[in-house]
Design an enzyme around this catalytic site. Structure first.
Site, PDB file in Angstrom:
ATOM      1  N   ARG A 197       0.841  -1.182   0.000  1.00  0.00           N
ATOM      2  CA  ARG A 197       0.000   0.000   0.000  1.00  0.00           C
ATOM      3  C   ARG A 197       0.878   1.234   0.000  1.00  0.00           C
ATOM      4  O   ARG A 197       1.911   1.295   0.668  1.00  0.00           O
ATOM      5  CB  ARG A 197      -0.932   0.026   1.216  1.00  0.00           C
ATOM      6  CG  ARG A 197      -2.153  -0.887   1.094  1.00  0.00           C
ATOM      7  CD  ARG A 197      -3.098  -0.381   0.008  1.00  0.00           C
ATOM      8  NE  ARG A 197      -4.326  -1.147  -0.094  1.00  0.00           N
ATOM      9  CZ  ARG A 197      -4.507  -2.180  -0.898  1.00  0.00           C
ATOM     10  NH1 ARG A 197      -3.488  -2.613  -1.654  1.00  0.00           N
ATOM     11  NH2 ARG A 197      -5.676  -2.791  -0.970  1.00  0.00           N
ATOM     12  N   GLU A 249      -3.472   7.653  -6.338  1.00  0.00           N
ATOM     13  CA  GLU A 249      -3.707   6.864  -7.553  1.00  0.00           C
ATOM     14  C   GLU A 249      -4.945   7.394  -8.265  1.00  0.00           C
ATOM     15  O   GLU A 249      -5.982   7.586  -7.628  1.00  0.00           O
ATOM     16  CB  GLU A 249      -3.882   5.380  -7.197  1.00  0.00           C
ATOM     17  CG  GLU A 249      -2.631   4.773  -6.559  1.00  0.00           C
ATOM     18  CD  GLU A 249      -2.782   3.301  -6.180  1.00  0.00           C
ATOM     19  OE1 GLU A 249      -3.870   2.728  -6.439  1.00  0.00           O
ATOM     20  OE2 GLU A 249      -1.839   2.725  -5.642  1.00  0.00           O
ATOM     21  N   HIS A 267      -0.641  -0.415 -10.119  1.00  0.00           N
ATOM     22  CA  HIS A 267      -1.442  -1.182  -9.150  1.00  0.00           C
ATOM     23  C   HIS A 267      -2.090  -2.394  -9.816  1.00  0.00           C
ATOM     24  O   HIS A 267      -3.303  -2.595  -9.756  1.00  0.00           O
ATOM     25  CB  HIS A 267      -2.513  -0.286  -8.504  1.00  0.00           C
ATOM     26  CG  HIS A 267      -2.929  -0.797  -7.151  1.00  0.00           C
ATOM     27  ND1 HIS A 267      -3.442   0.035  -6.172  1.00  0.00           N
ATOM     28  CD2 HIS A 267      -2.947  -2.055  -6.612  1.00  0.00           C
ATOM     29  CE1 HIS A 267      -3.741  -0.692  -5.093  1.00  0.00           C
ATOM     30  NE2 HIS A 267      -3.456  -1.954  -5.344  1.00  0.00           N
TER      31      HIS A 267
END
Length: 342
Positions: free
Chosen positions: A259, A288, A307
């Site tokens: 994360r 993001e 991601h």
């Protein structure tokens, strides 16, 4: 034969066709009446919706579909308090993720809704991706590819000061030793690396095979590669910042596929620019999508992916399969594997 009204709120990764096939295969003696909603992720990025995180903005779609529904399965559906208020018949909700961040679990529990997740669904994919990024950073693959794309044949990069490094004989530090960290450790040991582990859940007197359990400061000082696999909590947020990076070996590699909130990215870029870090690799970021003016985009020796560590077909099938197993447990009166408590 029991009839169960079930909402499939899939998306373009864990699709409703996968969920339906898994349910009907695992539970041939159950008559499912399916209501279907297709959510836009990943074609549309997830975000915060009301009081839940990492969800598709689809409250109204769920509200329209939930009346009379006993079971619901989703990956990105925003099960907010407002949505749960529209589902008086809902008794069991499966979130096809490692944790139900898109579900208001206390609100669900208050309304008598059991919540389950699908732990381990992407462990293999995420571990493989972490190793891929690690190798890419160690061997400077993005830079090497760019030289070829620019029409260069840089045999001079064989020079000692410019070539990469191996995992064989290196010390690799894993911060977090859950399902993903354990898989990465096995690969590192197979490569011939020494593996250090930091995880409060691991007994330091009984280290897992091939690893050593240490404190974080020792791991940072000794590791040639540091790879983050911890969950993001109030305790782990910002756990690697400028002071921690300064204690690392000069030229070490830092990898984060867990994360973005675990790491101070500005401090990381500073360390890359100064040479304190030799390279870094990331699949997750503090914001993001990554802003177009982010310093990461111009930092030296960085390998990045958007991601996608868990993005494999096997992950999608595994999520559907684990969800079906959870439904089977619920219908038989057993606790599902991924049972979540408020």
């Amino acid at each position: 034969m029991r009839t169960v009204r079930t909402l499939l709120a899939g998306d373009h990764f864990v699709g409703n066709d996968l969920l339906e096939a898994a349910l009907t295969s695992a539970l041939p003696d159950v008559a499912f009446e399916f209501e279907r909603v297709t959510l836009p992720w990943p074609l549309t990025p997830f975000g915060r919706v009301a009081e839940v995180d990492e969800a598709s903005d689809a409250e109204d779609q769920l509200i329209a579909a939930l009346p009379g529904i006993e079971l619901a399965i989703t990956q990105m559906g925003p099960f907010t308090e407002r949505v749960l208020d529209s589902a008086p018949d809902l008794r069991f909700l499966v979130c096809c993720r490692g944790g139900p961040v898109n579900v208001n679990v206390p609100a669900a529990t208050k309304r008598g809704v059991i919540v389950s997740s699908t732990p381990g669904r992407n462990a293999g994919a995420a571990a493989e991706h972490a190793v891929t990024l690690m190798l890419g950073a160690l061997r400077k693959l993005p830079h090497l590819q760019k030289t070829l794309e620019q029409g260069q044949w840089r045999s001079d990069l064989y020079a000692y000061d410019d070539c990469g490094a191996e995992l064989d004989g290196a010390t690799v530090g894993l911060v977090g030793y859950g399902a993903i960290g354990r898989r990465v450790a096995r690969v590192m040991v197979a490569f011939g690396a020494r593996v250090l582990v930091v995880d409060p859940a691991v007994d330091p007197t009984s280290p897992p095979d091939g690893t050593e359990v240490v404190e974080l400061d020792e791991l940072l000082r000794q590791s040639d590669v540091v790879s983050l696999h911890a969950r993001l909590t109030d305790q782990t947020r910002g756990m690697i910042g400028a002071p921690e990076i300064a204690t690392m070996r000069r030229g070490a590699v830092l990898v984060n596929t867990a994360r973005g909130g675990l790491l101070d990215y500005d401090a990381t870029v500073d360390a890359l620019e100064s040479g304190q870090l030799g390279a870094a690799a990331f699949d997750v970021f503090p914001v993001e999508p990554v802003p177009t003016d982010s310093r990461l985009l111009t930092a030296p020796n960085v390998v990045m992916t958007p991601h996608l560590a868990g993005a494999t077909k096997q992950t999608a099938h595994r999520a559907a399969s684990i969800a079906a197993e959870a439904v089977a447990a619920y219908l038989s009166g057993r606790d599902p594997l991924g049972l979540v408590s408020a």
